[in-house]
Design a protein around this motif. Structure first.
Motif, PDB file in Angstrom:
ATOM      1  N   GLY A 142     -18.323 -14.658  34.454  1.00 34.23           N
ATOM      2  CA  GLY A 142     -19.182 -14.380  35.598  1.00 34.23           C
ATOM      3  C   GLY A 142     -18.517 -14.627  36.936  1.00 34.23           C
ATOM      4  N   LYS A 153     -26.091 -18.149  40.616  1.00 35.78           N
ATOM      5  CA  LYS A 153     -25.434 -18.290  39.297  1.00 35.78           C
ATOM      6  C   LYS A 153     -24.242 -19.233  39.512  1.00 35.78           C
ATOM      7  CE  LYS A 153     -22.402 -14.880  38.696  1.00 35.78           C
ATOM      8  NZ  LYS A 153     -21.746 -13.841  37.933  1.00 35.78           N
ATOM      9  N   HIS A 212     -22.602 -21.369  37.938  1.00 34.32           N
ATOM     10  CA  HIS A 212     -21.475 -21.576  37.017  1.00 34.32           C
ATOM     11  C   HIS A 212     -20.265 -20.727  37.413  1.00 34.32           C
ATOM     12  CE1 HIS A 212     -23.950 -18.288  35.496  1.00 34.32           C
ATOM     13  NE2 HIS A 212     -22.831 -17.763  35.038  1.00 34.32           N
ATOM     14  N   GLY A 242     -26.689 -24.396  39.898  1.00 35.17           N
ATOM     15  CA  GLY A 242     -26.110 -24.582  38.568  1.00 35.17           C
ATOM     16  C   GLY A 242     -27.211 -24.547  37.521  1.00 35.17           C
ATOM     17  N   LEU A 287     -29.989 -22.721  36.489  1.00 35.22           N
ATOM     18  CA  LEU A 287     -30.259 -21.328  36.853  1.00 35.22           C
ATOM     19  C   LEU A 287     -31.712 -21.112  37.253  1.00 35.22           C
ATOM     20  CD1 LEU A 287     -28.208 -19.728  33.949  1.00 35.22           C
ATOM     21  CD2 LEU A 287     -27.608 -19.699  36.378  1.00 35.22           C
ATOM     22  N   GLY A 334     -27.534 -13.832  38.461  1.00 31.40           N
ATOM     23  CA  GLY A 334     -26.988 -13.230  37.251  1.00 31.40           C
ATOM     24  C   GLY A 334     -28.080 -12.550  36.446  1.00 31.40           C
ATOM     25  N   ASP A 335     -27.688 -11.676  35.524  1.00 28.26           N
ATOM     26  CA  ASP A 335     -28.721 -10.979  34.746  1.00 28.26           C
ATOM     27  C   ASP A 335     -29.328 -11.904  33.695  1.00 28.26           C
ATOM     28  OD1 ASP A 335     -26.356 -10.884  33.265  1.00 28.26           O
ATOM     29  OD2 ASP A 335     -26.255  -8.701  33.194  1.00 28.26           O
ATOM     30  N   GLY A 336     -28.504 -12.721  33.048  1.00 33.12           N
ATOM     31  CA  GLY A 336     -29.066 -13.703  32.128  1.00 33.12           C
ATOM     32  C   GLY A 336     -29.990 -14.649  32.887  1.00 33.12           C
ATOM     33  N   GLU A 337     -29.574 -14.994  34.090  1.00 31.37           N
ATOM     34  CA  GLU A 337     -30.383 -15.882  34.936  1.00 31.37           C
ATOM     35  C   GLU A 337     -31.778 -15.296  35.190  1.00 31.37           C
ATOM     36  OE1 GLU A 337     -28.861 -16.514  38.927  1.00 31.37           O
ATOM     37  OE2 GLU A 337     -30.177 -18.245  39.191  1.00 31.37           O
ATOM     38  N   GLU A 390     -35.130 -16.291  33.654  1.00 33.47           N
ATOM     39  CA  GLU A 390     -35.913 -17.441  34.142  1.00 33.47           C
ATOM     40  C   GLU A 390     -37.088 -16.902  34.962  1.00 33.47           C
ATOM     41  OE1 GLU A 390     -35.381 -20.672  33.690  1.00 33.47           O
ATOM     42  OE2 GLU A 390     -33.313 -20.783  32.978  1.00 33.47           O
ATOM     43  N   ASN A 433     -23.694  -7.694  34.950  1.00 36.87           N
ATOM     44  CA  ASN A 433     -22.563  -7.483  34.024  1.00 36.87           C
ATOM     45  C   ASN A 433     -23.009  -7.323  32.568  1.00 36.87           C
ATOM     46  OD1 ASN A 433     -22.960 -10.154  33.050  1.00 36.87           O
ATOM     47  ND2 ASN A 433     -21.562 -11.001  34.587  1.00 36.87           N
ATOM     48  N   VAL A 454     -23.929  -9.139  30.237  1.00 42.75           N
ATOM     49  CA  VAL A 454     -23.594 -10.138  29.220  1.00 42.75           C
ATOM     50  C   VAL A 454     -24.029 -11.513  29.716  1.00 42.75           C
ATOM     51  CG1 VAL A 454     -21.728 -11.183  27.846  1.00 42.75           C
ATOM     52  CG2 VAL A 454     -21.590  -8.769  28.480  1.00 42.75           C
ATOM     53  N   GLN A 494     -24.686 -15.870  28.215  1.00 42.69           N
ATOM     54  CA  GLN A 494     -23.845 -16.897  27.584  1.00 42.69           C
ATOM     55  C   GLN A 494     -23.552 -16.613  26.113  1.00 42.69           C
ATOM     56  OE1 GLN A 494     -25.451 -20.869  27.943  1.00 42.69           O
ATOM     57  NE2 GLN A 494     -23.468 -21.773  27.648  1.00 42.69           N
ATOM     58  N   LYS A 524     -18.369  -8.103  32.918  1.00 41.68           N
ATOM     59  CA  LYS A 524     -18.077  -9.528  32.780  1.00 41.68           C
ATOM     60  C   LYS A 524     -16.590  -9.706  32.443  1.00 41.68           C
ATOM     61  CE  LYS A 524     -20.216 -13.678  30.995  1.00 41.68           C
ATOM     62  NZ  LYS A 524     -21.568 -14.257  30.955  1.00 41.68           N
ATOM     63  N   HIS A 543     -17.312 -16.086  28.417  1.00 45.91           N
ATOM     64  CA  HIS A 543     -18.262 -16.577  29.428  1.00 45.91           C
ATOM     65  C   HIS A 543     -17.724 -17.897  29.986  1.00 45.91           C
ATOM     66  CE1 HIS A 543     -22.038 -17.901  31.269  1.00 45.91           C
ATOM     67  NE2 HIS A 543     -21.882 -19.041  30.623  1.00 45.91           N
TER      68      HIS A 543
HETATM   69  C1  LIG Z   1     -31.745 -23.561  33.653  1.00 48.40           C
HETATM   70  C2  LIG Z   1     -30.428 -23.341  32.965  1.00 48.40           C
HETATM   71  N1  LIG Z   1     -30.438 -23.028  31.648  1.00 48.40           N
HETATM   72  C3  LIG Z   1     -29.246 -22.833  31.014  1.00 48.40           C
HETATM   73  C4  LIG Z   1     -28.062 -22.980  31.683  1.00 48.40           C
HETATM   74  C5  LIG Z   1     -26.743 -22.793  30.951  1.00 48.40           C
HETATM   75  N2  LIG Z   1     -26.097 -21.548  31.347  1.00 48.40           N
HETATM   76  C6  LIG Z   1     -25.050 -21.529  32.197  1.00 48.40           C
HETATM   77  S1  LIG Z   1     -24.495 -20.002  32.493  1.00 48.40           S
HETATM   78  C7  LIG Z   1     -25.631 -19.305  31.457  1.00 48.40           C
HETATM   79  C8  LIG Z   1     -25.687 -17.831  31.255  1.00 48.40           C
HETATM   80  C9  LIG Z   1     -25.977 -17.088  32.508  1.00 48.40           C
HETATM   81  O1  LIG Z   1     -25.866 -15.718  32.308  1.00 48.40           O
HETATM   82  P1  LIG Z   1     -25.753 -14.738  33.508  1.00 48.40           P
HETATM   83  O2  LIG Z   1     -26.804 -15.054  34.504  1.00 48.40           O
HETATM   84  O3  LIG Z   1     -25.773 -13.370  32.945  1.00 48.40           O
HETATM   85  O4  LIG Z   1     -24.376 -15.115  34.164  1.00 48.40           O
HETATM   86  P2  LIG Z   1     -22.982 -14.342  34.218  1.00 48.40           P
HETATM   87  O5  LIG Z   1     -22.899 -13.367  33.091  1.00 48.40           O
HETATM   88  O6  LIG Z   1     -22.970 -13.628  35.523  1.00 48.40           O
HETATM   89  O7  LIG Z   1     -21.946 -15.403  34.150  1.00 48.40           O
HETATM   90  C10 LIG Z   1     -26.443 -20.294  30.903  1.00 48.40           C
HETATM   91  C11 LIG Z   1     -27.539 -20.025  29.951  1.00 48.40           C
HETATM   92  C12 LIG Z   1     -28.120 -23.311  33.057  1.00 48.40           C
HETATM   93  N3  LIG Z   1     -27.008 -23.444  33.790  1.00 48.40           N
HETATM   94  N4  LIG Z   1     -29.315 -23.481  33.680  1.00 48.40           N
END
Ligand SMILES: Cc1ncc(C[n+]2csc(CCOP(=O)(O)OP(=O)(O)O)c2C)c(N)n1
Length: 281
Positions: A41, A76, A78, A124, A126, A154-157, A160, A185, A187, A189, A247, A261
């Motif tokens: 990411g 995002k 991380h 951090g 998310l 982020g899309d995984g984000e 939430e 992207n 994708v 975690q 990604k 990731h």
């Molecule tokens: C509330 C919360 N749950 C879980 C995590 C653990 N975590 C860190 S990155 C991530 C995946 C995020 O995916 P995405 O938003 O798609 O990020 P990218 O692909 O852009 O790195 C997770 C679940 C976190 N940081 N915060």
């Protein structure tokens, strides 16, 4: 024969592409210093970060707390290696800080720390950046200030629920001084978003929530700059840029896979990655 002179725009785009390449190289450098970290990411966000810090945001690296500065929040969090990289390249922090990634007592940690120059919010966990960014945007309105707030998510984000509360509230508040950039992207975690908890249709979802939406190829600097230059897209609406990205972009083994990731970075991986990226000019 004399070479044709590049237009100002072409020169700007070339410069930004070069900064994006430097971000990618610095991401791998920081992760190698720590031994591991989130490359996927961080690498997908490079073009937008370069265009924000070297073209779009009104900021003063020598006066990071300038009250009228535009605010950027990396929700995002991380992907902090990429934020640290661009902050170093832009002159907010010393270049040597990049070698202190995740080191004991370093402000440059796995996630952004508001104590580091240029960082607007510690993130951090998310799902919080969009709400915080909306608060900043509403604060600007209350103070009659012109600064703008941009939040990268982020899309995984987006899975939430808090994001969707912020989306509704921003539209309700007609926060046209707020922009979200979705680093789409595809994708997260543990796999592809479409397999884990699908989010499509993305653009019409944001439109239905009351946002003005634009979709771009997030690695095409011409489109990236065009999307930023055109902000805000509609009167009385927050703007959403859906950036289609890859990604782990730029290095064959890290592209489009959750396996990169977050991973270890021994010397041989670092060297392979840098060889593939090539040298900046
Ligand atoms: C509330 C919360 N749950 C879980 C995590 C653990 N975590 C860190 S990155 C991530 C995946 C995020 O995916 P995405 O938003 O798609 O990020 P990218 O692909 O852009 O790195 C997770 C679940 C976190 N940081 N915060």
């Amino acid at each position: 024969m004399a070479r044709a002179k590049k237009s100002n725009r072409e020169a700007t785009l070339d410069n930004l592409r070069n900064e994006a390449l430097k971000i990618r190289r610095n991401v791998w450098r920081a992760l190698r210093a720590a031994g591991s970290g989130h490359m996927g990411g961080s690498l997908s966000a490079a073009e937008f970060l370069a265009a924000l810090y070297f073209h779009h945001l009104k900021i003063r690296p020598d006066e990071p707390d300038w009250p009228d500065r535009d605010r950027f929040i990396l929700s995002k969090g991380h992907a902090n290696a990429a934020l640290g990289a661009v902050l170093a390249q832009a002159g907010f922090i010393e270049d040597a800080v990049l070698d202190q990634f995740y080191a004991y007592e370093s402000l440059f940690g796995m996630h952004p720390d508001i104590k580091m120059a240029g960082v607007e919010m510690s993130t951090g966990g998310l799902g919080h950046g969009l709400s915080i960014g909306l608060g900043m945007a509403l604060g600007a309105r209350l103070q009659k200030k012109k600064f703008r707030t941009i939040v990268m998510i982020g899309d995984g984000e987006l899975q939430e629920g808090s994001n969707w509360e912020a989306a509704m509230a921003a539209a309700h508040q007609k926060a046209s001084n707020l922009t979200a950039i979705l680093d789409y992207n595809k994708v997260q975690q543990s796999g592809h978003v479409s397999d884990m908890l699908a989010l499509e249709p993305m653009a019409s979802k944001w439109s239905a929530f009351g946002w003005a939406v634009r979709e771009v190829d997030g690695h095409d600097m011409d489109q990236v700059v065009g999307a930023l230059d055109a902000l805000p897209y509609e009167k009385d609406k927050p703007s959403m840029i859906i950036a289609h990205t890859v990604k782990g972009k730029g290095v064959s083994f890290s592209e489009d896979t959750h396996l990169w990731h977050n991973n270890m970075v021994p010397d041989d991986v670092y060297e392979k990655a840098l060889a593939e990226l090539g040298e900046p000019v």
